[in-house]
Motif scaffolding. Structure first.
Motif: not given
Length: 465
Positions: A29-30, A36, A46-47
């Protein structure tokens, strides 16, 4: 027991697989977003994708241009609009994201990542050059050889013109302003950026500097004349006129290498001071009680400077480098010094109106009719500003054809004075034109007694028609 252990092993395996799946899922995802705990320029990222963060940073960032300050504190502005200034954080965000390792996002669980990123700036170099060339700091096109060091005469005295100190290096200034714009700084101080430098002096310039140091000390006089409420500084604007010059306007020096003074320079200064502030016999503008301003000329009252004593004092004080406020010595002194020497306590004799007034600290205290000199017999009381120089009682006034006893006598000019006149029954009007005095100021006894008790020796007496 074996069943329990087997069951626990299954549970542990499931948890482990789940954690690993979660960790790997977040890592994936990152991979295309910030990891994070990432904060950029105060924004939580974040994200979020680069485009999302860039849009918010651009929305929150403002830049109006750069203020350029010179060494004298003057400010000049090059606006962002003038140079087509644009900015974007995308490139900086891409570089920062590449530095992040999405597989190591767990490192951010404690503390996170906080960074400040500057935008990537673009602008029109041609427009910048035009704006920079239009600044006042860019207008001085003198070459280094043209920058002079010389002593000049000004209304304030001799001054040094040194164009070789704090010279702005224009290319260095241009680079400093460019850097400020590229870093989106709102202000740049050319002095703080070290854009000013001193140029080397020639041998002749160094000689001029040495002469200036002597001249600066020579014309630095700390004497201030106090003339009543006025103060007259004997400063460089005065002393510059005392320095002797040759036919070509060059300074003259004595055998010791010191500046020569013009002959009688100090004496002439004192003469000018006396011409302005000596008031004995001077012409004065006086506000009469009747409501108009009258010109009163002549008389014995006033200040008179002792020019000989003042010339001696000023010569000694000048060469001795004294620094003091000085009140001159007078051969005659009025109640007040300066050009306005009558003050607010005085006797006013209005011979045109045949009235006499006595003011104390500006307050009218006595208002009485009088009879002055007989104008038909050419004995009119003379105009002028005089003063009470004596006070006597029970005096007999004598002349060629008269002897008049008076109770109160206050002479103001020679044998002309203010006194009571018991032989008169009326005062004021036009009596003086045909039956006036021999020149004195005849006053009703009651008013005269009051004036005699109140007025002091030295009181100004303003007399006019």
């Amino acid at each position: 027991m074996k069943r329990i252990l087997k069951h626990m092993a299954v549970i542990l395996g499931i948890v482990t697989v789940s954690l690993m799946a979660t960790y790997l899922g977040l890592a994936v995802y990152y991979h295309n977003a910030f990891t994070y705990g990432t904060w950029i320029n105060g924004i939580y990222c974040t994200g979020r994708s680069i485009q999302e963060v860039n849009d918010e940073l651009v929305r929150d960032f403002t830049y109006e241009g750069v203020t350029v300050k010179d060494k004298d504190g003057n400010s000049y502005v090059i606006s962002a609009e003038e140079i087509s200034y644009q900015f974007d954080f995308k490139k900086a965000l891409e570089i920062y994201q590449k530095r992040q390792n999405p597989w190591m996002w767990i490192d951010s669980l404690v503390g996170g990542h906080r960074v400040e990123l500057a935008p990537v700036v673009s602008y029109s170099r041609e427009a910048f050059e035009a704006c920079f060339a239009a600044l006042p700091i860019s207008q001085d096109d003198r070459t280094d050889r043209e920058r002079r060091v010389e002593i000049v005469r000004t209304p304030q005295g001799y001054e040094l013109v040194n164009e070789r100190t704090d010279v702005l290096f224009i290319e260095q200034a241009r680079s400093a302003v460019l850097s400020a714009i590229e870093e989106s700084k709102s202000e740049v101080s050319l002095a703080d950026e070290g854009c000013y430098h001193d140029l080397e002096l020639t041998a002749q310039m160094r000689e001029t500097m040495d002469t200036w140091e002597k001249l600066k000390s020579f014309q630095d006089c700390g004497i201030v004349y106090r003339m009543g409420e006025e103060e007259i500084p004997v400063d460089a604007s005065v002393v510059c006129d005392w320095i002797a010059l040759d036919d070509n306007g060059r300074f003259l020096f004595d055998d010791s290498g010191d500046f020569q003074l013009k002959e009688h320079a100090i004496e002439e200064f004192v003469e000018k001071l006396a011409a302005k502030y000596d008031t004995v016999g001077a012409s004065r503008q006086f506000m009469a009680t009747r409501g108009d301003v009258v010109t009163v000329e002549g008389g014995l009252y006033g200040n008179k400077i002792d020019q000989e004593a003042e010339t001696a004092y000023l010569t000694e004080a000048f060469y001795g480098k004294k620094r003091e406020v000085h009140e001159p010595v007078y051969t005659q002194e009025a109640w007040k010094k300066g050009s306005e020497d009558i003050g607010s306590t005085y006797i006013e004799v209005d011979m045109g109106e045949q009235k006499m007034y006595y003011y104390v600290d500006g307050v009218l205290t006595i208002d009485t009719p009088i009879v002055t000199g007989n104008t038909s017999r050419r004995m009119g009381t003379p105009s002028g500003v005089n003063f009470v120089y004596a006070k006597q009682k029970n005096r007999v006034l004598r002349g060629r054809d008269y002897a008049s006893p008076v109770d109160f006598w206050m002479p103001v000019k020679g044998n002309i004075g203010i006194h009571d006149a018991s032989w008169r029954g009326t005062f004021g009007g036009n009596i003086y034109q045909t039956n006036g005095s021999h020149g004195c100021i005849n006053t009703p006894r009651t008013a005269m007694e009051q004036l005699f008790d109140m007025a002091e020796v030295g009181t100004p007496v303003v007399m006019f028609y």
